[in-house]
Design a protein around this motif. Structure first.
Motif, PDB file in Angstrom:
ATOM      1  N   UNK A 189      -9.431  20.601   7.555  1.00 19.11           N
ATOM      2  CA  UNK A 189     -10.305  19.465   7.884  1.00 19.11           C
ATOM      3  C   UNK A 189     -10.627  19.471   9.371  1.00 19.11           C
ATOM      4  N   UNK A 190      -9.600  19.694  10.200  1.00 22.88           N
ATOM      5  CA  UNK A 190      -9.803  19.681  11.648  1.00 22.88           C
ATOM      6  C   UNK A 190     -10.793  20.781  12.051  1.00 22.88           C
ATOM      7  N   UNK A 191     -10.517  22.008  11.577  1.00 24.19           N
ATOM      8  CA  UNK A 191     -11.325  23.134  12.040  1.00 24.19           C
ATOM      9  C   UNK A 191     -12.788  22.991  11.622  1.00 24.19           C
ATOM     10  N   UNK A 192     -13.010  22.682  10.342  1.00 26.93           N
ATOM     11  CA  UNK A 192     -14.398  22.622   9.863  1.00 26.93           C
ATOM     12  C   UNK A 192     -15.118  21.405  10.445  1.00 26.93           C
ATOM     13  N   UNK A 193     -14.441  20.249  10.487  1.00 29.33           N
ATOM     14  CA  UNK A 193     -15.084  19.047  11.041  1.00 29.33           C
ATOM     15  C   UNK A 193     -15.439  19.257  12.510  1.00 29.33           C
ATOM     16  N   UNK A 194     -14.505  19.858  13.251  1.00 25.14           N
ATOM     17  CA  UNK A 194     -14.740  20.074  14.671  1.00 25.14           C
ATOM     18  C   UNK A 194     -15.980  20.947  14.869  1.00 25.14           C
TER      19      UNK A 194
END
Lengths: 321, 301, 284
Positions: A189-194
């Motif tokens: 979630x962190x990587x793709x959202x960022x």
């Protein structure tokens, strides 16, 4: 043109044929390699389908999907406990992972200074690289007793009258498995959202900050609405991973073939059921039913994956335009 | 909080309102929420630190000569030689199959296939990347274990390769797309046939990225457990070279030992976990630091 | 240089099947565009160009942007067709051989008609030496380690780069300065012994001193190669070329050849008003 070839070196050179066979051969080999993955995908669907056809025929598709018993003795095989276990653990994991992951993505994309964001992003992504079985070992040996003696004991005594929260805590249960799943999928979630947030043009923000809005107000009014689809896609991508995750769940969920009755009840997901029961399967009927479970898991993750890709893809396209 | 709810900075009236209502409360909200995002990030990293710490502390006492040179014996002693040698066979073999297939497949996607065909194959490849590895394991069970009446290392090799190929293929495609079109044109204009353009110029230009992709895929494959449990099965015996028989690996060793009521065997599981973790994390860190440096060197992004 | 027959614009098309008599050695290698129209899908980027380019001369293509100069030179080595939807009508002949004939392989055409691009494009992750050697090695035009080394040195000398790089041949090609990189690309192009070298605005990304070096190099190279250079810079065209072809936009935004002739005539007494307007800086 043999006559001109003997007369003139340049014409001779121009008429020289270029060997086409290597180019074609290379194209065919590369194409074959690319198609092999497609073939594997089709092969998986077909093999699982063929090998579980008897199960689906015997119980009926709905009968298998909604069947609640998995009893080798009476040869009754139902998938519902595992479908429910998969959805419950993945859902609970998302309850934790989504808020934490999105907030963290905001920090790493919007607020953290660059010198800090780069190593932090790397660390967060490292979590996704840790083998599932190592997380499972840690979950089993360290987290399970810890959770049992603290959170679970406190909650189950404090809310003893509340359904789904009551019951003697055992540690190896739906709650612990979901917690591990949350740890494992948050980096996605962190990587793709960022990435989606960073793709947003800077002038979006500047206009609003220039009006006197605080950074947080800018995020809430400008950034989040613009990246909604992409962040949702990231979350669904993580959901797909949570549904398919095997070892960490297998080692901490308690492996009980029943629909869990509460947060601290034991259960089983499709993936953990396959991992624990395949080798000791009683016979072709149970193997067929397990392959049927595999097919259901494949369909579930496929559907989730397609939705996620559409959302992330659309968001990226919107950011690019 | 009324100012926060203003949907779009469109009119002068709204502008005035925003500027005028800059209150201590809004500043506080800003501070608190920004702080919260940082807290969330710390929260995410706690398990990483805890896990690496626990694995290291619990593993170190058990990593000794016997652990590295002996197979399982009984509840009180023995080692993980069967698993170490198993991983050292399965992973290179799977890589040997997966790296060329994945790179060729990626080359096809990026350089040869028509856009429409590439879209179809890319979709299928992405689906394979997202497929739970346990499903791949079940597939290899039906494909290789059932027909040949037995669990085998080779079924495990195939399962790992099936998992690694799509990862390498998609990475290869993306790396090749980063090679500037002018380089492709320069090679074509020299009169190189397409396959030489690809192999001599493009693959060389993207070699670092391709190696990165393979290393990350290897790291991923090295930690896979579930597909191996139902293909290579695992074994208490040290198996060298008998690919038609069951074979243990570090992940399956960890899983098997973790369920044993013996502090020695669980200690060995920790030790195996540390070795696996070191390998996987080292591969990831090295590769990320290297590629990070390269991209910040102003290559293409 | 015989200017009267050096270049004839709008030459009447000759049936392609007519075999021309064997040219004399010094006349060998005439490049001829015949009613050439280059398409991108249904859009004609440049229409109906006929032009005769004598061997071992420098011909400059000038004209306002978007008039199809680059497209035209990309048809000469059949690079145009590598873009999706791109094709041509008409023909290009080199030494009487139709480059678009069924017997001719586009890959072979590119070995004989080399190209230097607008932006220097040395192959990444390759040393200076390997950049120059890549053509001969892959095409197997030269065999043997010593022979390749010789060819690399010869090409680098001809590209006036040898003295600057002879001590660092193992360094990456991308480590050179922009102007050196462009000369490296020229060395790479001539290492495969082409007859024609196409240059698509080769100096547009370079500083004035690097540009001057390339211009000097072009004058030197024309002793061996037929050079066609696209340039935005009219001073450059007048300095390096013996003949100039002026292109402009025609109907439907398609480029067309306005006139071609000896460079000094084009710049001092052009036949067409449009050319005069352009070279005198009144438009473009």
């Amino acid at each position: 043109m043999p006559t001109t070839m003997t007369l003139l070196p340049l014409r001779d050179r121009l008429a020289q044929p270029v060997a086409r066979v290597p180019d074609r051969t290379f194209g065919i080999i590369a194409g074959g390699a690319a198609l092999l993955t497609m073939a594997a995908l089709l092969g998986i669907a077909v093999l699982l389908g063929i090998n579980s056809a008897d199960t689906f025929r015997h119980f009926g598709v709905l009968g298998f999907v909604l069947g609640t018993a998995w009893d080798v003795g009476s040869a009754a095989f139902g998938a519902l406990p595992f479908i429910a276990g998969t959805m419950i653990t993945a859902g609970l994991a998302m309850l934790i992972a989504v808020p934490v992951g999105v907030l963290s993505a905001l920090y790493l994309a919007e607020f953290a200074p660059r010198w800090l964001a780069t190593p932090l992003v790397m660390l967060v992504e490292l979590i996704a690289a840790i083998p599932s079985v190592v997380i499972g070992l840690w979950g089993l040996v360290v987290l399970t007793p810890l959770v049992r003696d603290t959170v679970e004991t406190w909650v189950s005594t404090t809310f003893s009258g509340v359904p789904f929260l009551a019951g003697a805590p055992v540690g190896s249960d739906v709650f612990t498995a979901s917690l591990l799943l949350a740890i494992m999928v948050t980096p996605t979630i962190v990587a793709v959202s960022r990435e989606v947030i960073l793709a947003l043009p800077a002038n979006y923000r500047e206009a609003y900050i220039g009006l006197g809005a605080t950074r947080w107000e800018t995020v809430v009014t400008v950034v989040l609405p613009s990246v909604r689809a992409g962040v949702l896609g990231a979350c669904i991508l993580a959901l797909g991973r949570a549904m398919g995750e095997t070892m960490a769940v297998t080692m901490t969920i308690g492996n009980a073939d029943r629909v869990p009755t509460g947060l601290f009840d034991q259960g089983q997901t499709i993936a953990s059921k396959i991992a624990t029961s395949f080798v000791e399967a009683s016979g072709p009927e149970e193997v067929g039913a397990l392959l049927g479970l595999g097919l259901i898991l494949m369909v579930m993750t496929l559907a989730v994956g397609i939705v996620a890709r559409l959302l992330v893809g659309r968001s990226r396209a919107a950011a690019a335009s | 909080m009324s100012a926060v709810a203003v949907p779009a900075p469109a009119t002068v009236g709204r502008v005035a309102r925003l500027v005028l209502t800059r209150t201590p409360r809004r500043t506080l909200t800003d501070r608190v929420m920004r702080g919260l995002t940082g807290v969330a990030t710390v929260f995410i990293l706690i398990p990483l630190v805890a896990l690496v710490g626990y694995v290291t502390v619990n593993a170190l006492p058990w990593i000794d000569l016997e652990f590295l040179t002996s197979g399982p014996v009984d509840f009180t002693r023995g080692g993980a030689l069967n698993a170490i040698l198993g991983s050292l066979q399965l992973i290179p073999l799977a890589t040997l199959i997966a790296a060329p297939l994945g790179i060729l497949g990626g080359v096809f996607l990026a350089e040869i296939a028509s856009p429409r065909l590439a879209n179809v194959i890319r979709f299928g490849t992405d689906v394979m990347v997202g497929l739970p590895s346990v499903v791949v394991g079940v597939f290899c069970y039906a494909l290789l274990v059932v027909p040949f009446h037995g669990y085998s290392a080779i079924a495990g090799v195939v399962a790992l390769a099936v998992i690694m190929v799509p990862i390498i293929a998609r990475n290869t495609e993306e790396i090749l797309r980063l090679v500037p079109a002018s380089v492709r044109e320069g090679a074509l204009a020299l009169g190189m046939p397409r396959w030489r353009v690809i192999l001599t110029v493009l693959v060389r230009a993207g070699l670092g990225g391709l190696v990165t992709g393979v290393v990350l895929a290897v790291a991923r494959g090295a930690g896979e457990t579930a597909p191996l449990l139902i293909t290579a099965l695992g074994s208490r015996l040290v198996n060298v070279g008998h690919l038609n028989e069951p074979m243990d690996t570090l992940p399956t060793f960890i899983y098997t030992n973790s369920g044993q009521p013996s502090p020695v065997l669980i200690g060995q599981a920790w030790a195996a976990a540390l070795i696996l973790l070191l390998f996987v994390l080292a591969a990831n860190i090295v590769v990320r630091v290297l590629t990070g440096r390269r991209s910040s060197g102003g290559n293409n992004r | 240089m015989t200017t009267d027959n050096a270049l004839v614009a709008d030459a009447s098309p000759v049936a392609k099947t007519v075999a021309k008599p064997a040219a004399k050695p010094d006349g060998e290698g005439v490049l001829e565009l015949r009613n050439l129209t280059a398409w991108y899908g249904s859009f004609a980027a440049v229409r109906d160009v006929s032009l005769r380019i004598p061997p071992r001369t420098v011909t400059a293509f000038i004209g306002p942007s978007g008039c199809g100069k680059s497209t035209i030179i990309r048809t000469i080595n059949r690079m145009h067709e590598t873009l999706p939807g791109a094709r041509i009508d008409g023909g290009v002949e080199l030494d009487g051989v139709d480059l678009y004939g069924s017997q001719v392989d586009p890959v072979q055409v590119r070995r004989i008609v080399g190209m230097v691009f607008q932006k220097p494009n040395p192959f990444p992750a390759m040393s200076i030496f390997d950049n120059v050697a890549s053509g001969p090695r892959v095409l197997k035009t030269i065999k043997g380690k010593a022979e390749i080394e010789e060819a690399v040195e010869r090409s680098l000398r001809r590209a006036a780069l040898w003295d600057e790089v002879k001590d660092k041949l193992k360094k990456p090609g991308t480590s050179l300065s922009g102007g050196q990189q462009q000369r490296l690309c020229i060395a790479r192009a001539i290492a495969v012994e082409p007859e024609v070298v196409l240059m698509d605005e080769p100096c547009s990304a370079l500083d004035p001193i690097a540009t001057l070096r390339i211009e000097e190099l072009i004058s030197e190279l024309q002793k061996t190669y037929t050079i066609v250079i696209v340039t935005h810079n009219m001073q450059q065209a007048s300095r390096v070329s013996s003949t100039t072809a002026f292109f402009s936009l025609g109907e439907e935004r398609a480029g067309r050849l306005i006139e071609a002739g000896p460079t000094n005539e084009i710049f001092t007494s052009p036949r067409e008003q449009l050319t005069e307007d352009y070279v005198s800086g009144r438009f473009g």
